[in-house]
Design a protein around this motif. Structure first.
Motif, PDB file in Angstrom:
ATOM      1  N   PHE A 198      -0.088   4.823   3.452  1.00 15.92           N
ATOM      2  CA  PHE A 198       0.424   5.023   4.823  1.00 15.92           C
ATOM      3  C   PHE A 198      -0.495   5.890   5.682  1.00 15.92           C
ATOM      4  O   PHE A 198      -0.058   6.859   6.310  1.00 15.92           O
ATOM      5  CB  PHE A 198       1.847   5.619   4.798  1.00 15.92           C
ATOM      6  CG  PHE A 198       2.833   4.775   4.047  1.00 15.92           C
ATOM      7  CD1 PHE A 198       3.270   3.567   4.570  1.00 15.92           C
ATOM      8  CD2 PHE A 198       3.312   5.178   2.811  1.00 15.92           C
ATOM      9  CE1 PHE A 198       4.175   2.769   3.871  1.00 15.92           C
ATOM     10  CE2 PHE A 198       4.206   4.380   2.107  1.00 15.92           C
ATOM     11  CZ  PHE A 198       4.636   3.180   2.650  1.00 15.92           C
ATOM     12  N   CYS A 199      -1.775   5.578   5.717  1.00  8.99           N
ATOM     13  CA  CYS A 199      -2.729   6.339   6.537  1.00  8.99           C
ATOM     14  C   CYS A 199      -2.372   6.194   8.019  1.00  8.99           C
ATOM     15  O   CYS A 199      -2.112   5.073   8.490  1.00  8.99           O
ATOM     16  CB  CYS A 199      -4.140   5.820   6.337  1.00  8.99           C
ATOM     17  SG  CYS A 199      -4.655   5.658   4.629  1.00  8.99           S
ATOM     18  N   CYS A 211      -3.829   3.209  10.393  1.00  8.96           N
ATOM     19  CA  CYS A 211      -4.223   2.044   9.575  1.00  8.96           C
ATOM     20  C   CYS A 211      -4.287   0.793  10.436  1.00  8.96           C
ATOM     21  O   CYS A 211      -3.403   0.538  11.255  1.00  8.96           O
ATOM     22  CB  CYS A 211      -3.189   1.856   8.462  1.00  8.96           C
ATOM     23  SG  CYS A 211      -3.398   0.324   7.548  1.00  8.96           S
ATOM     24  N   CYS A 236       0.844  -1.197   0.000  1.00 10.27           N
ATOM     25  CA  CYS A 236       0.000   0.000   0.000  1.00 10.27           C
ATOM     26  C   CYS A 236       0.879   1.247   0.000  1.00 10.27           C
ATOM     27  O   CYS A 236       1.795   1.347   0.811  1.00 10.27           O
ATOM     28  CB  CYS A 236      -0.936   0.001   1.207  1.00 10.27           C
ATOM     29  SG  CYS A 236      -2.048   1.419   1.167  1.00 10.27           S
ATOM     30  N   GLY A 261      -3.911  -3.384   2.498  1.00 13.67           N
ATOM     31  CA  GLY A 261      -3.236  -3.046   1.243  1.00 13.67           C
ATOM     32  C   GLY A 261      -4.103  -2.245   0.252  1.00 13.67           C
ATOM     33  O   GLY A 261      -5.175  -1.795   0.593  1.00 13.67           O
ATOM     34  N   HIS A 276       1.544  -2.993   4.285  1.00 12.40           N
ATOM     35  CA  HIS A 276       2.092  -1.888   3.480  1.00 12.40           C
ATOM     36  C   HIS A 276       3.264  -2.293   2.595  1.00 12.40           C
ATOM     37  O   HIS A 276       3.424  -1.777   1.501  1.00 12.40           O
ATOM     38  CB  HIS A 276       2.540  -0.747   4.397  1.00 12.40           C
ATOM     39  CG  HIS A 276       1.409  -0.107   5.141  1.00 12.40           C
ATOM     40  ND1 HIS A 276       1.584   0.888   6.067  1.00 12.40           N
ATOM     41  CD2 HIS A 276       0.064  -0.337   5.103  1.00 12.40           C
ATOM     42  CE1 HIS A 276       0.413   1.248   6.567  1.00 12.40           C
ATOM     43  NE2 HIS A 276      -0.518   0.516   6.005  1.00 12.40           N
TER      44      HIS A 276
HETATM   45  S1  SF4 Z   1      -4.279  -0.317   3.911  1.00  7.40           S
HETATM   46 FE1  SF4 Z   1      -5.972   1.162   3.751  1.00  7.40          FE
HETATM   47  S2  SF4 Z   1      -5.988   2.233   5.715  1.00  7.40           S
HETATM   48 FE2  SF4 Z   1      -4.001   1.172   5.539  1.00  7.40          FE
HETATM   49  S3  SF4 Z   1      -2.603   2.687   4.692  1.00  7.40           S
HETATM   50 FE3  SF4 Z   1      -3.450   1.538   2.965  1.00  7.40          FE
HETATM   51  S4  SF4 Z   1      -5.265   2.718   2.301  1.00  7.40           S
HETATM   52 FE4  SF4 Z   1      -4.684   3.439   4.326  1.00  7.40          FE
END
Ligand code: SF4
Length: 179
Positions: A43-44, A47, A40, A84, A53
């Protein structure tokens, strides 16, 4: 599955996964096969799946094997792609979505990208147009810890929308889905 055992219609599509849930009731309405992509870029903060990630993490899984598992379960209402970030493997997930929709099951996709970002970038990102066109409901946008809410069904923060993708594509206007 070895390449030699593949049928003529099957391709060598391999997904990189964080995990799967075989009969989930927490990843959208009904009973769903949930597939969690590994990797991903968003990086919210806050999360729930930070282990998802790393694009080198997780494990590889044959897309046709996933399709076989899905189609052999008569209890399933549909499949959910989550992460992800599923759109980072859009060609592989679109391949699965095509088979799932042919079996009259629906597709829900979570993405950290907003609907507007997906449409803006679709021309230059492999598989994005197809993934969008094969999705029934899109839960869009990054998780925002400041807008966290426990009252939302199947979403973590208030900025995230449940979008009726097929209606939105048809009308050109965002149509929300009442979850
Ligand atoms: S998995 Fe979802 S919540 Fe987590 S960082 Fe990625 S988009 Fe954001």
């Amino acid at each position: 599955m070895p390449r030699s055992q593949k049928s003529m219609t099957e391709q060598d599509m391999v997904c990189r996964l964080f995990g799967v849930a075989l009969e989930s009731i927490t990843d959208g309405p009904g009973i769903r096969f949930a597939i969690f992509a590994q990797g991903c870029p968003h990086f919210c903060h806050g999360c729930h799946n930070p282990e998802s990630h790393d694009f080198r993490g997780g494990y590889e899984y044959d897309a046709d094997e996933l399709i076989r598992k899905i189609l052999s379960d008569p209890l399933l209402d549909g499949v959910t792609f989550s992460g992800g970030e599923p759109f980072m493997q859009a060609e592989e997930f679109a391949y699965i979505a095509r088979a799932v929709r042919s079996s009259k099951r629906n597709i829900i996709c979570y993405s950290g990208y907003t609907w507007e970002e997906l449409l803006e970038q679709a021309d230059t990102r492999p598989g994005w147009h197809e993934m969008i066109s094969l999705t029934d409901i899109l839960i869009d946008g990054r998780y925002d810890n400041n807008q966290k809410s426990m009252d939302l069904r199947f979403r973590g923060s208030r900025n995230q929308r449940a979008i009726d993708v097929q209606k939105s594509l048809k009308t050109g206007e965002i149509t929300l889905f009442d979850l």
